[in-house]
Design a protein around this motif. Structure first.
Motif, PDB file in Angstrom:
ATOM      1  N   ALA A  44      -9.502  60.704  97.835  1.00 36.25           N
ATOM      2  CA  ALA A  44     -10.267  61.545  98.762  1.00 36.25           C
ATOM      3  C   ALA A  44     -10.449  60.852 100.110  1.00 36.25           C
ATOM      4  O   ALA A  44     -10.375  61.502 101.162  1.00 36.25           O
ATOM      5  N   ILE A  45     -10.660  59.544 100.085  1.00 30.16           N
ATOM      6  CA  ILE A  45     -10.790  58.803 101.346  1.00 30.16           C
ATOM      7  C   ILE A  45      -9.475  58.875 102.112  1.00 30.16           C
ATOM      8  O   ILE A  45      -9.464  59.178 103.318  1.00 30.16           O
ATOM      9  N   ARG A  46      -8.367  58.604 101.433  1.00 31.19           N
ATOM     10  CA  ARG A  46      -7.045  58.664 102.096  1.00 31.19           C
ATOM     11  C   ARG A  46      -6.805  60.031 102.726  1.00 31.19           C
ATOM     12  O   ARG A  46      -6.328  60.133 103.849  1.00 31.19           O
ATOM     13  N   ALA A  47      -7.137  61.076 101.993  1.00 31.75           N
ATOM     14  CA  ALA A  47      -6.903  62.441 102.491  1.00 31.75           C
ATOM     15  C   ALA A  47      -7.772  62.772 103.693  1.00 31.75           C
ATOM     16  O   ALA A  47      -7.391  63.597 104.523  1.00 31.75           O
ATOM     17  N   GLY A  48      -8.928  62.120 103.804  1.00 28.36           N
ATOM     18  CA  GLY A  48      -9.856  62.453 104.878  1.00 28.36           C
ATOM     19  C   GLY A  48      -9.809  61.553 106.088  1.00 28.36           C
ATOM     20  O   GLY A  48     -10.472  61.821 107.084  1.00 28.36           O
ATOM     21  N   LEU A  49      -9.046  60.474 106.020  1.00 27.06           N
ATOM     22  CA  LEU A  49      -9.001  59.530 107.137  1.00 27.06           C
ATOM     23  C   LEU A  49      -7.987  59.951 108.187  1.00 27.06           C
ATOM     24  O   LEU A  49      -6.947  60.536 107.872  1.00 27.06           O
ATOM     25  N   THR A  50      -8.281  59.599 109.416  1.00 26.78           N
ATOM     26  CA  THR A  50      -7.321  59.778 110.496  1.00 26.78           C
ATOM     27  C   THR A  50      -6.797  58.401 110.877  1.00 26.78           C
ATOM     28  O   THR A  50      -7.387  57.379 110.532  1.00 26.78           O
ATOM     29  N   GLY A  51      -5.697  58.374 111.568  1.00 26.36           N
ATOM     30  CA  GLY A  51      -5.163  57.097 112.033  1.00 26.36           C
ATOM     31  C   GLY A  51      -4.364  56.379 110.962  1.00 26.36           C
ATOM     32  O   GLY A  51      -3.892  56.968 110.001  1.00 26.36           O
ATOM     33  N   ASP A  52      -4.229  55.068 111.147  1.00 32.07           N
ATOM     34  CA  ASP A  52      -3.351  54.272 110.283  1.00 32.07           C
ATOM     35  C   ASP A  52      -4.135  53.443 109.257  1.00 32.07           C
ATOM     36  O   ASP A  52      -3.733  52.339 108.907  1.00 32.07           O
ATOM     37  N   ALA A  53      -5.216  53.962 108.771  1.00 30.85           N
ATOM     38  CA  ALA A  53      -6.030  53.245 107.795  1.00 30.85           C
ATOM     39  C   ALA A  53      -5.270  53.067 106.482  1.00 30.85           C
ATOM     40  O   ALA A  53      -4.461  53.903 106.094  1.00 30.85           O
ATOM     41  N   VAL A  54      -5.566  51.953 105.819  1.00 36.64           N
ATOM     42  CA  VAL A  54      -4.987  51.642 104.523  1.00 36.64           C
ATOM     43  C   VAL A  54      -6.125  51.590 103.510  1.00 36.64           C
ATOM     44  O   VAL A  54      -7.153  50.956 103.745  1.00 36.64           O
ATOM     45  N   VAL A  55      -5.941  52.280 102.380  1.00 32.98           N
ATOM     46  CA  VAL A  55      -6.938  52.281 101.310  1.00 32.98           C
ATOM     47  C   VAL A  55      -6.293  51.627 100.095  1.00 32.98           C
ATOM     48  O   VAL A  55      -5.292  52.121  99.581  1.00 32.98           O
ATOM     49  N   GLU A  56      -6.854  50.495  99.664  1.00 34.20           N
ATOM     50  CA  GLU A  56      -6.350  49.798  98.485  1.00 34.20           C
ATOM     51  C   GLU A  56      -7.323  49.993  97.335  1.00 34.20           C
ATOM     52  O   GLU A  56      -8.534  49.987  97.533  1.00 34.20           O
ATOM     53  N   VAL A  57      -6.776  50.134  96.131  1.00 31.78           N
ATOM     54  CA  VAL A  57      -7.579  50.254  94.917  1.00 31.78           C
ATOM     55  C   VAL A  57      -7.232  49.058  94.036  1.00 31.78           C
ATOM     56  O   VAL A  57      -6.065  48.864  93.681  1.00 31.78           O
ATOM     57  N   LEU A  58      -8.256  48.255  93.716  1.00 35.96           N
ATOM     58  CA  LEU A  58      -8.065  47.078  92.870  1.00 35.96           C
ATOM     59  C   LEU A  58      -9.217  46.950  91.883  1.00 35.96           C
ATOM     60  O   LEU A  58     -10.363  47.265  92.228  1.00 35.96           O
ATOM     61  N   PRO A  59      -8.938  46.422  90.693  1.00 39.42           N
ATOM     62  CA  PRO A  59     -10.051  46.072  89.811  1.00 39.42           C
ATOM     63  C   PRO A  59     -10.887  44.979  90.477  1.00 39.42           C
ATOM     64  O   PRO A  59     -10.353  44.135  91.206  1.00 39.42           O
ATOM     65  N   ALA A  60     -12.176  44.988  90.231  1.00 39.83           N
ATOM     66  CA  ALA A  60     -13.067  44.005  90.867  1.00 39.83           C
ATOM     67  C   ALA A  60     -12.606  42.578  90.614  1.00 39.83           C
ATOM     68  O   ALA A  60     -12.659  41.728  91.509  1.00 39.83           O
ATOM     69  N   VAL A  61     -12.139  42.289  89.427  1.00 42.00           N
ATOM     70  CA  VAL A  61     -11.711  40.946  89.074  1.00 42.00           C
ATOM     71  C   VAL A  61     -10.460  40.514  89.845  1.00 42.00           C
ATOM     72  O   VAL A  61     -10.196  39.323  89.988  1.00 42.00           O
ATOM     73  N   ALA A  62      -9.681  41.455  90.377  1.00 41.03           N
ATOM     74  CA  ALA A  62      -8.419  41.151  91.051  1.00 41.03           C
ATOM     75  C   ALA A  62      -8.541  40.993  92.562  1.00 41.03           C
ATOM     76  O   ALA A  62      -7.543  40.717  93.231  1.00 41.03           O
ATOM     77  N   VAL A  63      -9.732  41.149  93.124  1.00 42.07           N
ATOM     78  CA  VAL A  63      -9.907  41.042  94.582  1.00 42.07           C
ATOM     79  C   VAL A  63      -9.925  39.569  94.955  1.00 42.07           C
ATOM     80  O   VAL A  63     -10.840  38.829  94.581  1.00 42.07           O
ATOM     81  N   SER A  64      -8.902  39.156  95.711  1.00 38.32           N
ATOM     82  CA  SER A  64      -8.805  37.737  96.054  1.00 38.32           C
ATOM     83  C   SER A  64      -9.480  37.391  97.379  1.00 38.32           C
ATOM     84  O   SER A  64     -10.048  36.309  97.504  1.00 38.32           O
ATOM     85  N   ASP A  65      -9.430  38.279  98.353  1.00 40.86           N
ATOM     86  CA  ASP A  65      -9.954  37.945  99.679  1.00 40.86           C
ATOM     87  C   ASP A  65     -10.743  39.106 100.278  1.00 40.86           C
ATOM     88  O   ASP A  65     -10.192  39.906 101.043  1.00 40.86           O
ATOM     89  N   PRO A  66     -12.035  39.206  99.975  1.00 42.57           N
ATOM     90  CA  PRO A  66     -12.834  40.304 100.542  1.00 42.57           C
ATOM     91  C   PRO A  66     -12.849  40.303 102.066  1.00 42.57           C
ATOM     92  O   PRO A  66     -13.002  41.356 102.678  1.00 42.57           O
ATOM     93  N   ALA A  67     -12.659  39.148 102.694  1.00 40.73           N
ATOM     94  CA  ALA A  67     -12.701  39.068 104.155  1.00 40.73           C
ATOM     95  C   ALA A  67     -11.595  39.877 104.814  1.00 40.73           C
ATOM     96  O   ALA A  67     -11.686  40.200 105.993  1.00 40.73           O
ATOM     97  N   SER A  68     -10.557  40.234 104.065  1.00 37.59           N
ATOM     98  CA  SER A  68      -9.435  40.966 104.663  1.00 37.59           C
ATOM     99  C   SER A  68      -9.689  42.468 104.756  1.00 37.59           C
ATOM    100  O   SER A  68      -8.827  43.200 105.244  1.00 37.59           O
ATOM    101  N   TYR A  69     -10.866  42.934 104.327  1.00 39.46           N
ATOM    102  CA  TYR A  69     -11.177  44.364 104.346  1.00 39.46           C
ATOM    103  C   TYR A  69     -12.234  44.689 105.389  1.00 39.46           C
ATOM    104  O   TYR A  69     -13.128  43.890 105.660  1.00 39.46           O
ATOM    105  N   ASP A  70     -12.130  45.900 105.949  1.00 38.59           N
ATOM    106  CA  ASP A  70     -13.076  46.365 106.956  1.00 38.59           C
ATOM    107  C   ASP A  70     -14.198  47.204 106.365  1.00 38.59           C
ATOM    108  O   ASP A  70     -15.199  47.448 107.040  1.00 38.59           O
TER     109      ASP A  70
END
Length: 177
Positions: free
Chosen positions: A24-50
Motif C-alpha cells: 500500500a505504501i509503494r502504491a501511494g508514494l510519488t517519486g523514486d522512493a524505495v520500500v523494503e520489507v525485512l524481518p526485524a532480525v534481518a535489519v543490518s543498518d537502520p541508519a540507511s533508512y529515511d
C-alpha cells in the motif's frame, strides 16, 4: 527516500501484514522512493533508512524480542518518521483488544507517529505444543481475522504522510505540547 517495513513474526501472519502495508505504501508514494520489507532480525543498518514501519506479533501481551531490539536500534538513529503496528487478537470480536504492555513506552521512545493494533490469524497446526495447550485452555478460535482493507488504508495513510508535501516538518518527532 528509502522506507523500511519490518516485523517480528512467529508463524508468518504478522510478516504478511507487513508485506500488505508495504504494498500500500509503494502504491501511494510519488517519486523514486524505495520500500523494503525485512524481518526485524534481518535489519543490518537502520541508519540507511529515511522512515520506518515496525510491527510485531503479540504473545502474552508483549511484542516479540526481535521487534523490541529493532525499536531500540531505531531510537538511537537521527530522528526519522516511525509508525508501529501490532498483530495478534483473534475472534469476532477480536480478543484480547488491549494494547501490548510496552506499546506506550515504544511509541514514546521511537516518537512514533501512530500505532495500530490489527487482528491476526491463528492456524492451530502451525503452533507448538505449548501454544496449542494455551489456545485450547483460553478457547481461542482458529481462523484468519485480519482486515486487509484496514491494513491497506493504514499503508496508504503512511504513503500520504511520506509524499514530499506530506513529510512532517519535525522529521518524525511529534509535537508533544
Amino acid at each position: 527516500m528509502k522506507i523500511l517495513v519490518s516485523a517480528a513474526s512467529r508463524h508468518g501472519s504478522t510478516a504478511e501484514i507487513a508485506t500488505g502495508i508495504a504494498e500500500a505504501i509503494r502504491a501511494g508514494l510519488t517519486g523514486d522512493a524505495v520500500v523494503e520489507v525485512l524481518p526485524a532480525v534481518a535489519v543490518s543498518d537502520p541508519a540507511s533508512y529515511d522512515a520506518f514501519v515496525l510491527g510485531s506479533a503479540v504473545y502474552l501481551g508483549r511484542w516479540l524480542e526481535d521487534a523490541r531490539r529493532l525499536a531500540d536500534r531505531i531510537v538511537v538513529q537521527q530522528p526519522r518518521p516511525v509508525w508501529l503496528f501490532s498483530s495478534g487478537p483473534v475472534g469476532d470480536p477480536a480478543k484480547p483488544d488491549e494494547e501490548p504492555a510496552e506499546i506506550g513506552e515504544l511509541v514514546t521512545s521511537t516518537h512514533a507517529l501512530d500505532h495500530r493494533l490489527f487482528a491476526g490469524r491463528l492456524v492451530r497446526h502451525h503452533l507448538s505444543f505449548g501454544e496449542k495447550a494455551m489456545v485450547m485452555a483460553l478457547r481461542v478460535p482458529d481462523g484468519d481475522f485480519r482486515d486487509w482493507d484496514a491494513i491497506a488504508a493504514w499503508g496508504t495513510a503512511i504513503a500520504t504522510a511520506l509524499n514530499p508535501a506530506g513529510i512532517p516538518a519535525n522529521r518524525g518527532r511529534p509535537d508533544r505540547r
